[in-house]
Design a protein around this motif. Structure first.
Motif, PDB file in Angstrom:
ATOM      1  N   GLU A  78       0.836  -1.198   0.000  1.00 36.14           N
ATOM      2  CA  GLU A  78       0.000   0.000   0.000  1.00 36.14           C
ATOM      3  C   GLU A  78       0.875   1.254   0.000  1.00 36.14           C
ATOM      4  OE1 GLU A  78      -2.401  -0.458   3.481  1.00 36.14           O
ATOM      5  OE2 GLU A  78      -3.409  -2.246   2.700  1.00 36.14           O
ATOM      6  N   ALA A  79       0.240   2.399  -0.086  1.00 36.97           N
ATOM      7  CA  ALA A  79       0.967   3.669  -0.035  1.00 36.97           C
ATOM      8  C   ALA A  79       1.582   3.874   1.348  1.00 36.97           C
ATOM      9  CB  ALA A  79       0.025   4.821  -0.359  1.00 36.97           C
ATOM     10  N   ASN A  80       2.704   4.569   1.391  1.00 33.39           N
ATOM     11  CA  ASN A  80       3.355   4.917   2.648  1.00 33.39           C
ATOM     12  C   ASN A  80       2.576   6.035   3.323  1.00 33.39           C
ATOM     13  OD1 ASN A  80       5.974   3.364   2.277  1.00 33.39           O
ATOM     14  ND2 ASN A  80       5.876   4.587   0.412  1.00 33.39           N
ATOM     15  N   LYS A  81       2.491   5.950   4.641  1.00 33.44           N
ATOM     16  CA  LYS A  81       1.811   6.966   5.442  1.00 33.44           C
ATOM     17  C   LYS A  81       2.703   7.318   6.627  1.00 33.44           C
ATOM     18  CE  LYS A  81      -2.546   4.855   4.169  1.00 33.44           C
ATOM     19  NZ  LYS A  81      -3.616   3.978   4.607  1.00 33.44           N
ATOM     20  N   LEU A  82       2.350   8.397   7.301  1.00 30.61           N
ATOM     21  CA  LEU A  82       3.125   8.851   8.450  1.00 30.61           C
ATOM     22  C   LEU A  82       2.402   8.470   9.734  1.00 30.61           C
ATOM     23  CD1 LEU A  82       4.002  12.225   6.804  1.00 30.61           C
ATOM     24  CD2 LEU A  82       5.563  10.306   7.171  1.00 30.61           C
ATOM     25  N   TYR A  83       3.152   7.863  10.657  1.00 34.23           N
ATOM     26  CA  TYR A  83       2.611   7.369  11.922  1.00 34.23           C
ATOM     27  C   TYR A  83       3.400   7.960  13.081  1.00 34.23           C
ATOM     28  CZ  TYR A  83       0.019   3.865   9.277  1.00 34.23           C
ATOM     29  OH  TYR A  83      -0.836   3.254   8.424  1.00 34.23           O
ATOM     30  N   PHE A 102      -0.509  11.300   9.492  1.00 34.07           N
ATOM     31  CA  PHE A 102      -0.910  12.022   8.281  1.00 34.07           C
ATOM     32  C   PHE A 102      -0.973  11.054   7.118  1.00 34.07           C
ATOM     33  CE2 PHE A 102       0.116  14.385   4.371  1.00 34.07           C
ATOM     34  CZ  PHE A 102      -0.878  15.343   4.408  1.00 34.07           C
ATOM     35  N   GLN A 103      -1.998  11.230   6.309  1.00 35.07           N
ATOM     36  CA  GLN A 103      -2.169  10.445   5.088  1.00 35.07           C
ATOM     37  C   GLN A 103      -2.455  11.426   3.965  1.00 35.07           C
ATOM     38  OE1 GLN A 103      -4.934   7.134   5.281  1.00 35.07           O
ATOM     39  NE2 GLN A 103      -5.845   7.787   3.361  1.00 35.07           N
ATOM     40  N   TYR A 104      -1.825  11.225   2.838  1.00 31.82           N
ATOM     41  CA  TYR A 104      -2.066  12.072   1.670  1.00 31.82           C
ATOM     42  C   TYR A 104      -3.549  11.975   1.301  1.00 31.82           C
ATOM     43  CZ  TYR A 104      -0.695  14.520  -2.568  1.00 31.82           C
ATOM     44  OH  TYR A 104      -0.548  15.470  -3.548  1.00 31.82           O
ATOM     45  N   PRO A 105      -4.177  13.062   0.833  1.00 30.64           N
ATOM     46  CA  PRO A 105      -5.613  13.018   0.509  1.00 30.64           C
ATOM     47  C   PRO A 105      -6.011  11.900  -0.456  1.00 30.64           C
ATOM     48  CG  PRO A 105      -4.835  15.267   0.443  1.00 30.64           C
ATOM     49  CD  PRO A 105      -3.619  14.399   0.630  1.00 30.64           C
ATOM     50  N   ASP A 106      -5.171  11.626  -1.447  1.00 30.99           N
ATOM     51  CA  ASP A 106      -5.403  10.481  -2.336  1.00 30.99           C
ATOM     52  C   ASP A 106      -4.668   9.307  -1.709  1.00 30.99           C
ATOM     53  OD1 ASP A 106      -5.282   8.480  -4.248  1.00 30.99           O
ATOM     54  OD2 ASP A 106      -4.909   9.861  -5.909  1.00 30.99           O
ATOM     55  N   GLU A 107      -5.395   8.378  -1.126  1.00 30.93           N
ATOM     56  CA  GLU A 107      -4.752   7.315  -0.352  1.00 30.93           C
ATOM     57  C   GLU A 107      -3.878   6.364  -1.175  1.00 30.93           C
ATOM     58  OE1 GLU A 107      -8.186   4.035   0.413  1.00 30.93           O
ATOM     59  OE2 GLU A 107      -8.376   5.916   1.522  1.00 30.93           O
ATOM     60  N   LYS A 108      -3.851   6.522  -2.488  1.00 31.49           N
ATOM     61  CA  LYS A 108      -2.950   5.729  -3.332  1.00 31.49           C
ATOM     62  C   LYS A 108      -1.568   6.375  -3.437  1.00 31.49           C
ATOM     63  CE  LYS A 108      -6.696   3.907  -6.112  1.00 31.49           C
ATOM     64  NZ  LYS A 108      -7.376   3.938  -7.392  1.00 31.49           N
ATOM     65  N   ILE A 109      -1.439   7.614  -2.960  1.00 32.93           N
ATOM     66  CA  ILE A 109      -0.175   8.357  -3.059  1.00 32.93           C
ATOM     67  C   ILE A 109       0.542   8.341  -1.713  1.00 32.93           C
ATOM     68  CG2 ILE A 109       0.820  10.651  -3.434  1.00 32.93           C
ATOM     69  CD1 ILE A 109      -1.317  11.107  -5.550  1.00 32.93           C
ATOM     70  N   SER A 110       1.824   8.075  -1.753  1.00 33.35           N
ATOM     71  CA  SER A 110       2.635   8.015  -0.540  1.00 33.35           C
ATOM     72  C   SER A 110       3.016   9.395  -0.027  1.00 33.35           C
ATOM     73  CB  SER A 110       3.932   7.234  -0.809  1.00 33.35           C
ATOM     74  OG  SER A 110       3.656   5.872  -1.002  1.00 33.35           O
ATOM     75  N   GLY A 135       9.718  17.723  -4.905  1.00 33.44           N
ATOM     76  CA  GLY A 135       9.779  18.814  -3.953  1.00 33.44           C
ATOM     77  C   GLY A 135       9.172  18.418  -2.625  1.00 33.44           C
ATOM     78  N   ILE A 136       9.011  19.395  -1.769  1.00 35.54           N
ATOM     79  CA  ILE A 136       8.515  19.198  -0.415  1.00 35.54           C
ATOM     80  C   ILE A 136       7.121  19.817  -0.306  1.00 35.54           C
ATOM     81  CG2 ILE A 136       8.951  19.736   2.023  1.00 35.54           C
ATOM     82  CD1 ILE A 136      11.131  17.989   0.778  1.00 35.54           C
ATOM     83  N   LYS A 137       6.253  19.149   0.428  1.00 37.86           N
ATOM     84  CA  LYS A 137       4.928  19.697   0.727  1.00 37.86           C
ATOM     85  C   LYS A 137       4.836  19.980   2.219  1.00 37.86           C
ATOM     86  CE  LYS A 137       2.303  18.387  -3.192  1.00 37.86           C
ATOM     87  NZ  LYS A 137       1.047  17.905  -3.705  1.00 37.86           N
ATOM     88  N   GLN A 138       3.787  20.711   2.598  1.00 38.09           N
ATOM     89  CA  GLN A 138       3.627  21.105   3.979  1.00 38.09           C
ATOM     90  C   GLN A 138       2.176  20.890   4.412  1.00 38.09           C
ATOM     91  OE1 GLN A 138       4.304  25.073   6.703  1.00 38.09           O
ATOM     92  NE2 GLN A 138       4.174  25.347   4.534  1.00 38.09           N
ATOM     93  N   ALA A 139       2.015  20.430   5.638  1.00 39.88           N
ATOM     94  CA  ALA A 139       0.704  20.349   6.272  1.00 39.88           C
ATOM     95  C   ALA A 139       0.841  21.038   7.628  1.00 39.88           C
ATOM     96  CB  ALA A 139       0.280  18.894   6.436  1.00 39.88           C
ATOM     97  N   VAL A 140      -0.220  21.681   8.083  1.00 35.82           N
ATOM     98  CA  VAL A 140      -0.147  22.483   9.310  1.00 35.82           C
ATOM     99  C   VAL A 140      -1.244  22.049  10.278  1.00 35.82           C
ATOM    100  CG1 VAL A 140      -0.221  24.832  10.242  1.00 35.82           C
ATOM    101  CG2 VAL A 140       0.784  24.427   7.994  1.00 35.82           C
ATOM    102  N   SER A 146      -1.865  15.341  15.476  1.00 35.92           N
ATOM    103  CA  SER A 146      -3.079  15.071  14.683  1.00 35.92           C
ATOM    104  C   SER A 146      -3.562  16.324  13.958  1.00 35.92           C
ATOM    105  CB  SER A 146      -4.210  14.557  15.591  1.00 35.92           C
ATOM    106  OG  SER A 146      -4.578  15.546  16.516  1.00 35.92           O
ATOM    107  N   ASP A 147      -4.576  16.117  13.160  1.00 30.03           N
ATOM    108  CA  ASP A 147      -5.309  17.199  12.492  1.00 30.03           C
ATOM    109  C   ASP A 147      -4.466  18.035  11.531  1.00 30.03           C
ATOM    110  OD1 ASP A 147      -7.565  16.400  13.959  1.00 30.03           O
ATOM    111  OD2 ASP A 147      -7.050  17.748  15.619  1.00 30.03           O
ATOM    112  N   TYR A 148      -3.502  17.430  10.870  1.00 30.25           N
ATOM    113  CA  TYR A 148      -2.700  18.176   9.887  1.00 30.25           C
ATOM    114  C   TYR A 148      -3.542  18.427   8.646  1.00 30.25           C
ATOM    115  CZ  TYR A 148       1.516  17.932  12.611  1.00 30.25           C
ATOM    116  OH  TYR A 148       2.446  18.118  13.601  1.00 30.25           O
ATOM    117  N   GLU A 149      -3.562  19.674   8.218  1.00 29.77           N
ATOM    118  CA  GLU A 149      -4.333  20.063   7.039  1.00 29.77           C
ATOM    119  C   GLU A 149      -3.432  20.077   5.815  1.00 29.77           C
ATOM    120  OE1 GLU A 149      -6.731  23.552   7.497  1.00 29.77           O
ATOM    121  OE2 GLU A 149      -7.125  23.063   9.603  1.00 29.77           O
ATOM    122  N   TYR A 150      -3.864  19.349   4.811  1.00 34.32           N
ATOM    123  CA  TYR A 150      -3.131  19.247   3.552  1.00 34.32           C
ATOM    124  C   TYR A 150      -3.056  20.604   2.861  1.00 34.32           C
ATOM    125  CZ  TYR A 150      -2.380  18.139  -1.375  1.00 34.32           C
ATOM    126  OH  TYR A 150      -1.924  18.116  -2.657  1.00 34.32           O
TER     127      TYR A 150
END
Length: 163
Positions: A78-83, A102-110, A135-140, A146-150
């Motif tokens: 499966e896609a990689n997620k952050l735990y 955190f999980q990417y909004p499209d659960e097929k993407i790591s 590149g790098i993305k950010q969630a806040v 918990s509750d990181y916003e994409y």
């Protein structure tokens, strides 16, 4: 081939990886070290199908008064997620089971290799997504665990050169 090497190759060929846990190391003087091996696949049946875990980081959760370790983990192919987990003060035992951070909004993407930085009263998680861009993305979030916003913005080396 040695049976262990053959088994590791078979695991990699099936694209599951072979890193079922993490190593914790603690030292007060950088000469003498205490090592603890954590095996997530041995914690419970829920984690028996872990494909791999890597890229651990540690931060302090002031609300809980605990060390929080966060890392990338994948189940099967499966896609990689952050735990995340909480570890004891001796840094040699888990106090919680892994929880999704955190999980990417499209659960097929790591989403992998996170780094969390507190800026003011917000926690900024920088991570790499496997969505086609380099590149790098950010969630806040207002909370470290918990509750990181994409955020869809992609931070690249080109963007940094323009600053």
């Amino acid at each position: 081939l040695h049976p262990r090497v053959r088994r590791q190759r078979q695991m990699c060929i099936r694209d599951r990886g072979n890193n079922r846990g993490l190593v914790l190391m603690k030292s007060w003087d950088l000469i003498h070290w205490k090592r603890t091996n954590l095996r997530f696949d041995k914690l419970s049946a829920v984690f028996s199908e872990i494909g791999c875990a890597w890229a651990p980081e540690v931060t302090y959760d002031d609300k809980k008064g605990k060390l929080m370790m966060y890392f990338t983990m994948r189940f099967k192919n499966e896609a990689n997620k952050l735990y995340y987990v909480y570890v004891n003060d001796d840094f040699d035992r888990l106090e919680t089971l892994p929880q999704l951070l955190f999980q990417y909004p499209d659960e097929k993407i790591s989403a992998i290799d996170a780094d969390i930085t507190r800026i003011g009263d917000k926690y900024h998680m920088f991570y790499v997504s496997h969505d086609g861009g380099a590149g790098i993305k950010q969630a806040v979030s207002d909370r470290v665990n918990s509750d990181y916003e994409y955020n869809c913005l992609l931070y690249t080396s080109d963007a940094a050169d323009e600053l």
